[in-house]
Motif scaffolding. Sequence first.
Motif, PDB file in Angstrom:
ATOM      1  N   ASN A   1     121.385   6.543  27.913  1.00  0.00           N
ATOM      2  CA  ASN A   1     120.555   7.178  28.929  1.00  0.00           C
ATOM      3  C   ASN A   1     121.188   8.477  29.422  1.00  0.00           C
ATOM      4  O   ASN A   1     122.211   8.917  28.903  1.00  0.00           O
ATOM      5  CB  ASN A   1     120.310   6.208  30.087  1.00  0.00           C
ATOM      6  CG  ASN A   1     118.912   6.305  30.647  1.00  0.00           C
ATOM      7  OD1 ASN A   1     118.391   7.393  30.836  1.00  0.00           O
ATOM      8  ND2 ASN A   1     118.294   5.163  30.933  1.00  0.00           N
TER       9      ASN A   1
ATOM     10  N   VAL B   1     110.738   5.681  26.209  1.00  0.00           N
ATOM     11  CA  VAL B   1     111.237   5.571  27.581  1.00  0.00           C
ATOM     12  C   VAL B   1     110.095   5.758  28.577  1.00  0.00           C
ATOM     13  O   VAL B   1     109.063   6.354  28.253  1.00  0.00           O
ATOM     14  CB  VAL B   1     112.352   6.600  27.866  1.00  0.00           C
ATOM     15  CG1 VAL B   1     113.557   6.351  26.983  1.00  0.00           C
ATOM     16  CG2 VAL B   1     111.842   8.033  27.684  1.00  0.00           C
ATOM     17  N   TYR B   2     110.309   5.245  29.795  1.00  0.00           N
ATOM     18  CA  TYR B   2     109.319   5.413  30.856  1.00  0.00           C
ATOM     19  C   TYR B   2     110.030   5.611  32.190  1.00  0.00           C
ATOM     20  O   TYR B   2     111.209   5.244  32.353  1.00  0.00           O
ATOM     21  CB  TYR B   2     108.360   4.224  30.931  1.00  0.00           C
ATOM     22  CG  TYR B   2     109.001   2.927  31.384  1.00  0.00           C
ATOM     23  CD1 TYR B   2     108.944   2.536  32.723  1.00  0.00           C
ATOM     24  CD2 TYR B   2     109.659   2.090  30.484  1.00  0.00           C
ATOM     25  CE1 TYR B   2     109.527   1.353  33.147  1.00  0.00           C
ATOM     26  CE2 TYR B   2     110.245   0.907  30.896  1.00  0.00           C
ATOM     27  CZ  TYR B   2     110.181   0.545  32.230  1.00  0.00           C
ATOM     28  OH  TYR B   2     110.763  -0.627  32.650  1.00  0.00           O
ATOM     29  N   SER B   3     109.299   6.185  33.151  1.00  0.00           N
ATOM     30  CA  SER B   3     109.874   6.478  34.461  1.00  0.00           C
ATOM     31  C   SER B   3     108.763   6.505  35.494  1.00  0.00           C
ATOM     32  O   SER B   3     107.631   6.885  35.207  1.00  0.00           O
ATOM     33  CB  SER B   3     110.586   7.834  34.426  1.00  0.00           C
ATOM     34  OG  SER B   3     110.981   8.247  35.719  1.00  0.00           O
TER      35      SER B   3
ATOM     36  N   GLU C   1     113.474   3.544  20.564  1.00  0.00           N
ATOM     37  CA  GLU C   1     112.871   2.977  21.760  1.00  0.00           C
ATOM     38  C   GLU C   1     112.323   4.091  22.640  1.00  0.00           C
ATOM     39  O   GLU C   1     113.043   5.031  22.997  1.00  0.00           O
ATOM     40  CB  GLU C   1     113.900   2.154  22.555  1.00  0.00           C
ATOM     41  CG  GLU C   1     114.384   0.909  21.807  1.00  0.00           C
ATOM     42  CD  GLU C   1     115.364   0.072  22.619  1.00  0.00           C
ATOM     43  OE1 GLU C   1     115.602   0.428  23.802  1.00  0.00           O
ATOM     44  OE2 GLU C   1     115.879  -0.917  22.089  1.00  0.00           O
TER      45      GLU C   1
ATOM     46  N   TRP D   1     115.092   6.911  34.041  1.00  0.00           N
ATOM     47  CA  TRP D   1     114.371   6.473  32.846  1.00  0.00           C
ATOM     48  C   TRP D   1     114.844   5.118  32.365  1.00  0.00           C
ATOM     49  O   TRP D   1     116.026   4.781  32.470  1.00  0.00           O
ATOM     50  CB  TRP D   1     114.534   7.517  31.741  1.00  0.00           C
ATOM     51  CG  TRP D   1     113.872   8.812  32.089  1.00  0.00           C
ATOM     52  CD1 TRP D   1     114.432   9.859  32.766  1.00  0.00           C
ATOM     53  CD2 TRP D   1     112.506   9.163  31.859  1.00  0.00           C
ATOM     54  NE1 TRP D   1     113.503  10.854  32.953  1.00  0.00           N
ATOM     55  CE2 TRP D   1     112.315  10.454  32.412  1.00  0.00           C
ATOM     56  CE3 TRP D   1     111.441   8.515  31.231  1.00  0.00           C
ATOM     57  CZ2 TRP D   1     111.087  11.107  32.334  1.00  0.00           C
ATOM     58  CZ3 TRP D   1     110.217   9.171  31.161  1.00  0.00           C
ATOM     59  CH2 TRP D   1     110.052  10.450  31.711  1.00  0.00           C
ATOM     60  N   SER D   2     113.905   4.344  31.847  1.00  0.00           N
ATOM     61  CA  SER D   2     114.189   3.034  31.266  1.00  0.00           C
ATOM     62  C   SER D   2     113.583   2.977  29.873  1.00  0.00           C
ATOM     63  O   SER D   2     112.624   3.695  29.562  1.00  0.00           O
ATOM     64  CB  SER D   2     113.594   1.912  32.128  1.00  0.00           C
ATOM     65  OG  SER D   2     114.104   1.935  33.442  1.00  0.00           O
ATOM     66  N   PHE D   3     114.122   2.098  29.048  1.00  0.00           N
ATOM     67  CA  PHE D   3     113.615   1.933  27.691  1.00  0.00           C
ATOM     68  C   PHE D   3     112.580   0.808  27.655  1.00  0.00           C
ATOM     69  O   PHE D   3     112.737  -0.215  28.327  1.00  0.00           O
ATOM     70  CB  PHE D   3     114.765   1.623  26.735  1.00  0.00           C
ATOM     71  CG  PHE D   3     115.715   2.779  26.541  1.00  0.00           C
ATOM     72  CD1 PHE D   3     115.520   3.690  25.512  1.00  0.00           C
ATOM     73  CD2 PHE D   3     116.801   2.955  27.380  1.00  0.00           C
ATOM     74  CE1 PHE D   3     116.377   4.763  25.335  1.00  0.00           C
ATOM     75  CE2 PHE D   3     117.674   4.024  27.217  1.00  0.00           C
ATOM     76  CZ  PHE D   3     117.462   4.931  26.188  1.00  0.00           C
TER      77      PHE D   3
ATOM     78  N   ASN E   1     106.014  -3.328  27.432  1.00  0.00           N
ATOM     79  CA  ASN E   1     107.009  -4.024  28.237  1.00  0.00           C
ATOM     80  C   ASN E   1     106.658  -5.491  28.379  1.00  0.00           C
ATOM     81  O   ASN E   1     105.493  -5.893  28.231  1.00  0.00           O
ATOM     82  CB  ASN E   1     107.126  -3.398  29.627  1.00  0.00           C
ATOM     83  CG  ASN E   1     108.033  -2.183  29.647  1.00  0.00           C
ATOM     84  OD1 ASN E   1     108.960  -2.076  28.852  1.00  0.00           O
ATOM     85  ND2 ASN E   1     107.764  -1.250  30.556  1.00  0.00           N
TER      86      ASN E   1
ATOM     87  N   LEU F   1     114.386  11.190  26.343  1.00  0.00           N
ATOM     88  CA  LEU F   1     114.683  11.607  27.708  1.00  0.00           C
ATOM     89  C   LEU F   1     114.262  13.059  27.905  1.00  0.00           C
ATOM     90  O   LEU F   1     114.837  13.966  27.312  1.00  0.00           O
ATOM     91  CB  LEU F   1     116.186  11.455  27.984  1.00  0.00           C
ATOM     92  CG  LEU F   1     116.729  10.035  27.808  1.00  0.00           C
ATOM     93  CD1 LEU F   1     118.250  10.059  27.813  1.00  0.00           C
ATOM     94  CD2 LEU F   1     116.182   9.103  28.877  1.00  0.00           C
TER      95      LEU F   1
END
Length: 496
Positions: free
Chosen positions: A370, A85-87, A83, A93-95, A112, A127
């Motif tokens: 995370n 990740v984004y921020s 997966e 950070w989120s998946f 998303n 990450l």
Amino acid sequence: MFLLLGTSARAVIMLDGDFDHGGLDEANSSVVGSQVQLAGRDNYNPGQWKWLYFSASGVNGLQPIFQIDDDFNTGGSSLNGHEMVYSYDQENWSFFDNNVRNSSADTFTFSNDSAFSQDQVWVAYGLPYPAARTANHTAELVSSPWVSPTLSGNSSLVIGQSPGGIDDLGRTVAPQDMYGYKISDPTGAAVKKKVALVSGVHSNETLGNFNLEGLVDFLVSDELEAALLRKYADFYVYPMGNPDGRFAGYNRSTVQRESLDPNRYWVPPNYNNLDDIEVVGDALIADTGGDVDYLLDFHSTVNDTYAYHHGLLLPAYQSDPMWLNLLSLEPNVITGGASLIDDTGAKFGRDHLNAEFSATFETRFLAGENVDRFLALGRNFGLAFEQAFVVPLDLNFDGQFNAQDWTKFLAGAETNLSVLSTIDAYAAGDLNGDGFNNLVDFGIFKNEYIAVYGLAGFQALVAEVPEPNSLLIPLLLLGSVPLLRPIRQPISFLGH
């Protein structure tokens, strides 16, 4: 350098990979509306990518679909179950919700279920841990009373500079400071363990840096376990072995020698002309006198040989108390075999630092795990060392639990110790962390002494007390105080 493509009147998405740790082949990426086709950089791995990190702006209110080919180093199968990740701030950070590999189409697509809520978002394979994070974290440590320069370092904890160079995109990467420092309590035991810690050798293996950061944060903390550990061990820390490759967003190698794996040339005196590795290797030898008890080199991996985070250890090291303690704290961690044939950091530790335990720890990029998870894993390494090194109830920190500790305990008996630091209160007999040396603490001491020396040994100990300084001791001699259990157990060694 920006890539500006797309014909949508509503929004234009712009991509940028030109920043610390950024990794994107912008020239071969494209944007059509909300369809974003990405191209990975193939430095070190011709025709294959292994690191991806970029920003996308103009995305507020949009649901872009990102796609990249699955020509991933170690094989496209390494993307199965992965997966991205984004921020919005490069810190939290989120998946991505949807991550799909299509092997027949040679693609990996991610998106998303809801639109982005801000104009700019950062997107990465895993990450990120930029070179600047090492510099900032080290700067915070300068003021710690437990951190000091090594013999090869200056007051800013700098041990040398990386060579810099020109990266695969033609950008100039300036030389960067490289760091090393010692964590210790100078008032500790006369003979202490020596532990060397290294990370950041491979430019895309970011999770190892989070592990090491979590371990360092524990080591300099006010936690009792950390304070005790500093009495028994000195830690020599080298947090970023390849800052140029990390800054340039490389897949694996250094900027100076793009075609070489830096973890195959830990051979003094010239380290195959890999100047980054030479700075760290020579500092390790000089700072430790070429003699440590442990070396740990923190890495990350996408290889699915092992299903979870794992240590690569020689068979002789696999029963080491520290490692067994870690497995108790982290029961899902896997013990993998090692041969130490290649000239890795672990082999360097064994052959050039005379380490009795020298290993590589590989943290896997796993969906759902995370930053906090990897910092916590690092802390558990600290607890594993504490459990291996600290002698329970050694109140004078001489490495032994004996009658001298009983004398120390009696000196603080029936005393309010809440005004003292945690470690000083412990040394005065506050064994359960409630701020007092009282009957509960006596029960803890008595149980431990009997466990080590037997009941007769404890009876002989209390019989030697010349002048009890309170009602506590007569009660003990009369045997009216039963074996007590602590109200709570805040320090791990009570279960040793």
